[in-house]
Scaffold this active site. Structure first.
Site, PDB file in Angstrom:
ATOM      1  CB  ALA A 239      88.454  63.619 124.788  1.00 29.80           C
ATOM      2  CG  HIS A 240      86.596  65.391 129.100  1.00 35.54           C
ATOM      3  ND1 HIS A 240      85.931  65.178 130.279  1.00 35.54           N
ATOM      4  CD2 HIS A 240      87.040  64.189 128.704  1.00 35.54           C
ATOM      5  CE1 HIS A 240      85.973  63.895 130.588  1.00 35.54           C
ATOM      6  NE2 HIS A 240      86.635  63.274 129.629  1.00 35.54           N
ATOM      7  CG  ASN A 241      89.721  68.019 131.759  1.00 33.48           C
ATOM      8  OD1 ASN A 241      88.554  67.610 131.732  1.00 33.48           O
ATOM      9  ND2 ASN A 241      90.097  69.034 132.532  1.00 33.48           N
TER      10      ASN A 241
END
Length: 342
Positions: A239-241
């Site tokens: 997922a993001h980051n």
């Protein structure tokens, strides 16, 4: 191309037992060995094959003791599994590589493509993209606008790399994978969920390999990082980051939620779930189907279960769990006796 047992032994630093002039030109599993093939023994369960395999040469660990004479030529090495991996890498590197741009490929006028590259039919390279030397971009792959890619990358068919993402050298991405799709960011409002623009990128460092149909999402801001030497299996969600530390390996169907930080040299089994905004310490080994809901602070642990915890504790508890029905009956009987005595 053929190699003798002596040449192979010199390459892997091994010692020949048998005919050092025995030649091989292919690889085979030990149970499917045939003349002219080289195979290896690393699992003791396959020990019985070493005596009668039709393979011409077998890589075998130095400390393996034979009960009788083996039919093939043996090459004694410190680690047979590592040595066959080196030989397979050598074999792969000797295959001829495609070069040139297929007439059906689409390359933007502002894109830069390095020397010795191959761009397959219906592949797309977007505006301002920079492709390093020796890259292989297979049919129907999409390299988005302003993507930067290092040397000797291999992008298989139907891979999509969204705009502005950055790849290092020697990155391999298998078919169907998506790099840089939007992270799953939505803000609740009285009228529903409002999308939070994902304006970051994905950064993939050198010597990373990503399996088929895996997704690595771009960050909300900054970058999602896949660090040097990471190996991701098929069907993984990053997922993001998220940051995945150097030389970590992750098996299929694992999901890592947003802003989680995975340390270096970690190993994760299949179907592991990692909660968002937590940290997993370096050299953590995670059993299949584990659910990591809190930060793992101590490096070098083996954890399992959901929620995941120390593997030894989990196994002890699992042993008790199997006896819960009998324990319940015993407690019920004690309660019955106590009530009768009153």
């Amino acid at each position: 191309m053929e190699f003798t047992a002596k040449q192979i032994a010199e390459f892997v630093g091994g010692r020949v037992e048998g005919n050092e002039l025995a030649t091989v030109n292919s690889f085979a599993k030990i149970e499917e060995g045939k003349e002219g093939a080289i195979t290896f023994l690393s699992n003791p369960k396959y020990m019985h094959y070493v005596y009668d395999t039709e393979a011409s040469v077998v890589l075998i660990n130095e400390d393996v003791e034979l009960e009788r004479e083996a039919k093939p030529t043996l090459i004694r090495v410190k680690n047979a599994y590592e040595c066959v991996a080196r030989l397979l890498q050598l074999y792969e590197s000797m295959k001829p590589r495609k070069q040139g741009v297929d007439p059906k490929a689409s390359i933007a006028a502002t894109a830069q493509v390095g020397e010795g590259c191959y761009i397959g039919p219906f592949a797309v390279v977007g505006e301002g993209a920079v492709i390093g030397n020796g890259c292989q971009i297979e049919a129907h792959a999409v390299v988005g606008d302003r993507v930067k890619m290092g040397d000797d990358c291999h992008i298989y068919s139907h891979v999509t790399i969204y705009h502005d993402c950055v790849l290092g050298h020697r990155v391999t991405i298998h078919a169907g994978t998506v790099i840089g799709a939007d992270g799953f960011g939505f803000a609740p409002t009285p009228n529903g969920f409002e999308k939070i623009p994902q304006i970051g990128i994905v950064t993939i460092e050198d010597d990373v390999e990503i399996g088929a149909n895996t997704c690595v999402d771009r960050s909300t801001m900054g970058s999602t990082y896949i660090r040097k030497g990471v190996k991701l299996d098929n069907l993984i969600q990053v997922a993001h980051n998220v940051e995945v530390g150097e030389n970590t390996v992750i098996a299929a169907q694992t999901g890592i939620a947003g802003s989680a930080k995975i340390g270096q040299w970690c190993m994760m089994g299949g179907q592991v779930g990692v909660a968002g905004h937590i940290t997993v310490a370096d050299q953590t080994h995670v059993g299949a189907q584990a659910g990591i809901t809190n930060t793992v602070k101590k490096p070098g642990q083996t954890i399992i279960g959901s929620p995941a915890w120390d593997a030894k504790g989990f196994m002890k508890s699992a042993a008790v769990f199997r006896h819960l029905p009998e324990m319940y009956q015993q407690i019920a009987e004690l309660k019955r006796r106590s009530a009768n005595e009153e």
